[in-house]
Each structure stands twice: as structure tokens, then as C-alpha cells.
Scaffold this motif. Sequence first.
Motif, PDB file in Angstrom:
ATOM      1  N   GLY A   1       0.829  -1.201   0.000  1.00  0.00           N
ATOM      2  CA  GLY A   1       0.000   0.000   0.000  1.00  0.00           C
ATOM      3  C   GLY A   1       0.860   1.247   0.000  1.00  0.00           C
ATOM      4  O   GLY A   1       2.087   1.192   0.038  1.00  0.00           O
ATOM      5  N   SER A   2       0.193   2.410  -0.021  1.00  0.00           N
ATOM      6  CA  SER A   2       0.900   3.683  -0.039  1.00  0.00           C
ATOM      7  C   SER A   2       0.993   4.227   1.386  1.00  0.00           C
ATOM      8  O   SER A   2       0.726   3.521   2.354  1.00  0.00           O
ATOM      9  CB  SER A   2       0.186   4.670  -0.960  1.00  0.00           C
ATOM     10  OG  SER A   2      -1.131   4.909  -0.497  1.00  0.00           O
ATOM     11  N   ASP A   3       1.340   5.501   1.505  1.00  0.00           N
ATOM     12  CA  ASP A   3       1.386   6.111   2.827  1.00  0.00           C
ATOM     13  C   ASP A   3       0.283   7.164   2.947  1.00  0.00           C
ATOM     14  O   ASP A   3      -0.420   7.486   1.982  1.00  0.00           O
ATOM     15  CB  ASP A   3       2.764   6.705   3.124  1.00  0.00           C
ATOM     16  CG  ASP A   3       3.199   7.756   2.100  1.00  0.00           C
ATOM     17  OD1 ASP A   3       2.352   8.555   1.663  1.00  0.00           O
ATOM     18  OD2 ASP A   3       4.395   7.788   1.756  1.00  0.00           O
ATOM     19  N   LEU A   4       0.129   7.686   4.153  1.00  0.00           N
ATOM     20  CA  LEU A   4      -0.941   8.647   4.417  1.00  0.00           C
ATOM     21  C   LEU A   4      -0.759   9.935   3.622  1.00  0.00           C
ATOM     22  O   LEU A   4      -1.745  10.575   3.244  1.00  0.00           O
ATOM     23  CB  LEU A   4      -1.005   8.953   5.916  1.00  0.00           C
ATOM     24  CG  LEU A   4      -2.121   9.888   6.392  1.00  0.00           C
ATOM     25  CD1 LEU A   4      -3.495   9.402   5.958  1.00  0.00           C
ATOM     26  CD2 LEU A   4      -2.056  10.052   7.916  1.00  0.00           C
ATOM     27  N   ARG A   5       0.478  10.321   3.333  1.00  0.00           N
ATOM     28  CA  ARG A   5       0.694  11.515   2.515  1.00  0.00           C
ATOM     29  C   ARG A   5       0.080  11.350   1.133  1.00  0.00           C
ATOM     30  O   ARG A   5      -0.611  12.249   0.636  1.00  0.00           O
ATOM     31  CB  ARG A   5       2.203  11.808   2.392  1.00  0.00           C
ATOM     32  CG  ARG A   5       2.550  12.940   1.399  1.00  0.00           C
ATOM     33  CD  ARG A   5       1.887  14.253   1.794  1.00  0.00           C
ATOM     34  NE  ARG A   5       2.434  14.764   3.033  1.00  0.00           N
ATOM     35  CZ  ARG A   5       1.759  15.546   3.867  1.00  0.00           C
ATOM     36  NH1 ARG A   5       0.505  15.893   3.607  1.00  0.00           N
ATOM     37  NH2 ARG A   5       2.323  15.983   4.977  1.00  0.00           N
ATOM     38  N   HIS A   6       0.307  10.206   0.496  1.00  0.00           N
ATOM     39  CA  HIS A   6      -0.285   9.961  -0.817  1.00  0.00           C
ATOM     40  C   HIS A   6      -1.814   9.997  -0.728  1.00  0.00           C
ATOM     41  O   HIS A   6      -2.491  10.499  -1.635  1.00  0.00           O
ATOM     42  CB  HIS A   6       0.174   8.612  -1.374  1.00  0.00           C
ATOM     43  CG  HIS A   6       1.557   8.627  -1.937  1.00  0.00           C
ATOM     44  ND1 HIS A   6       2.673   8.418  -1.166  1.00  0.00           N
ATOM     45  CD2 HIS A   6       2.011   8.843  -3.196  1.00  0.00           C
ATOM     46  CE1 HIS A   6       3.762   8.492  -1.918  1.00  0.00           C
ATOM     47  NE2 HIS A   6       3.384   8.748  -3.155  1.00  0.00           N
ATOM     48  N   GLU A   7      -2.372   9.477   0.347  1.00  0.00           N
ATOM     49  CA  GLU A   7      -3.824   9.483   0.523  1.00  0.00           C
ATOM     50  C   GLU A   7      -4.354  10.910   0.647  1.00  0.00           C
ATOM     51  O   GLU A   7      -5.396  11.255   0.075  1.00  0.00           O
ATOM     52  CB  GLU A   7      -4.188   8.664   1.765  1.00  0.00           C
ATOM     53  CG  GLU A   7      -5.665   8.367   1.921  1.00  0.00           C
ATOM     54  CD  GLU A   7      -6.167   7.289   0.977  1.00  0.00           C
ATOM     55  OE1 GLU A   7      -7.352   6.948   1.075  1.00  0.00           O
ATOM     56  OE2 GLU A   7      -5.375   6.782   0.137  1.00  0.00           O
TER      57      GLU A   7
END
Length: 293
Positions: A90-96
Amino acid sequence: MVRKLGSSYTLESRVGRGGMGEVWRGHDEAGNELAFKLLLPHFTSDPGVVARFMRERAILIRVQSPFVVAIHDLVAERGELAIVMEFVEGSDLRHELVRRRTLPPGEAVGLIVDILTGLATAHRLGIVHRDLKPENVLLDRRDGTSRPKVSDFGVAGLMASATRLTIPGGMLGTPLYMAPESVDGGVVGPAADIYAAGTMLYEMLCGVAPFAGREMLSILRAHADLVPGRPPGVPDEVWAVVAAMLAKNPADRPGTDRLRALLPALTGLPAAPAMVGPPASSRSAPHSSVTVA
């Protein structure tokens, strides 16, 4: 390019690069998929960093929580320093946040509750993250869910050893998320991580961090001297907890229970529109200013 790390690990492909080094995907001898953070060469040439790296190995491996990226091993060999971790799909919260800008209050509060739960596991072992930010929260997407996992425990400690990577004045952390006691030389404990979590919650609710848009030194002084403005559309009960998490006095910041109690009333509330910049802040009352140790 496939390469070996020590006698037990195989690195298969590089999946990222950051200020601390490169992240690779690979496996151990049993075929278990793992992530590897290879630290930059100037870490390996600093004896103090290497010594701290290995000294903290045992305690970092003991940080076990569903909401923390598990560290399996620390490797120091042939001029290389590497952190061996579980691989998170998965990605990180920044990307979200870049993708969605703001999150519904229930989702945002739920993420912070999980993040604080993971942090508490480390705090009980005497470990303070000291550089909590959206980039250090991975979102594990396995099993159709999105579970936050805090990463880079121990990396902040290495940065403290490598003084070249600290910001002016010897302070450690990312300015937008730095607690007042970090700015003014106070004792930095678990409450500093709660403050950083509060800034992330603020950002998830309105799309910007409390003191975004300023020069670095202005951001640092704002954390110490100013009270963040209240974004429009944040429910009263949520704002009360966010404001408490951002209290100048570390002793005034609440734990996870106060946030968790909000969740039932937040179900179904929509995300607020994203703001271009944070609302105006105000001067902190003298009695709430940071005491310098």
C-alpha cells in the motif's frame, strides 16, 4: 538488480528513496517477503550512529503492534546499515491526503486512534518516535481493509546521532509536526508524538497543517507561541480534542480514550472542503507557553 544483504537476505528491487536512504523489496532464506531500508553511506561512516544502531536493535524488535511496521532485524555489515521490516502492501498517508485532500471525521479520528494505539506500544518500551508525519504512516491494504502502520521507529534516534541531519539548533523532527517542547529545548517524551498526531488529524480534517505556508523558522516559533485557528466544519466535540492534542503543555494532551469516545457520533459525517491555507492563529496565553528545561 538482485543482491545479497548479509547471509540471510536477498534484495530484489528498489521501491523507494528518501532522505535516509533507499527502500528495497526482498525476502529471507525462508522466502518471507520483507522490506529493507538501506541507510545512506554517511551513516555507516559515523561510529556513533553504528553503535546506537546496534544498541537499539533488541528493543526495536520488541515493538509489536498491528499498527506499527514490525522490525525483524538490523544489519550492520561490510559498510552497510539496513533495517529489515515487514513489507506493507500500500501507499502512505501523505499519498492518501494528496489524492483526497480531506477525510470524513469518523475515518480521520479512527486512523489517529489506531496510530496512537501503535505509538503507545513503543512508548511503554521507552521509545518516542519524534518524527511522526503522514509520510511515516503506511496504509496496509490487505484483506480489503486500510490499516495504518507507523514506520521508521528508531530512525529518528539515528538522526539524533548524526547531527548533520538535524535542523538548526540541534532540534529533531519535521517542522510542520514538531511539538513545542522540541522547539524550545524541553524534555521530549511521548506527548510529543501525541502533538504530531494532533497536527495530522487537523490536516486530515481540513487539508492543511496548522502552520502550513510559513518559512521554516516561522513554523517552529508558531508551534511554541501560537494557537492554531479552528477550521470551519469541524464538529465541536472533535475540535475540543484536537485543540487538547495541540496544547503547549505536554501534560495537557489527552490519550487515546478521549478520541475513541468520539467515534460513535461521527459515523456518516462527510469530509469538509479542503482549505487552501490554515485559518488565522492567535497568540498563546502566557501561562500555556513552553517551559524550557
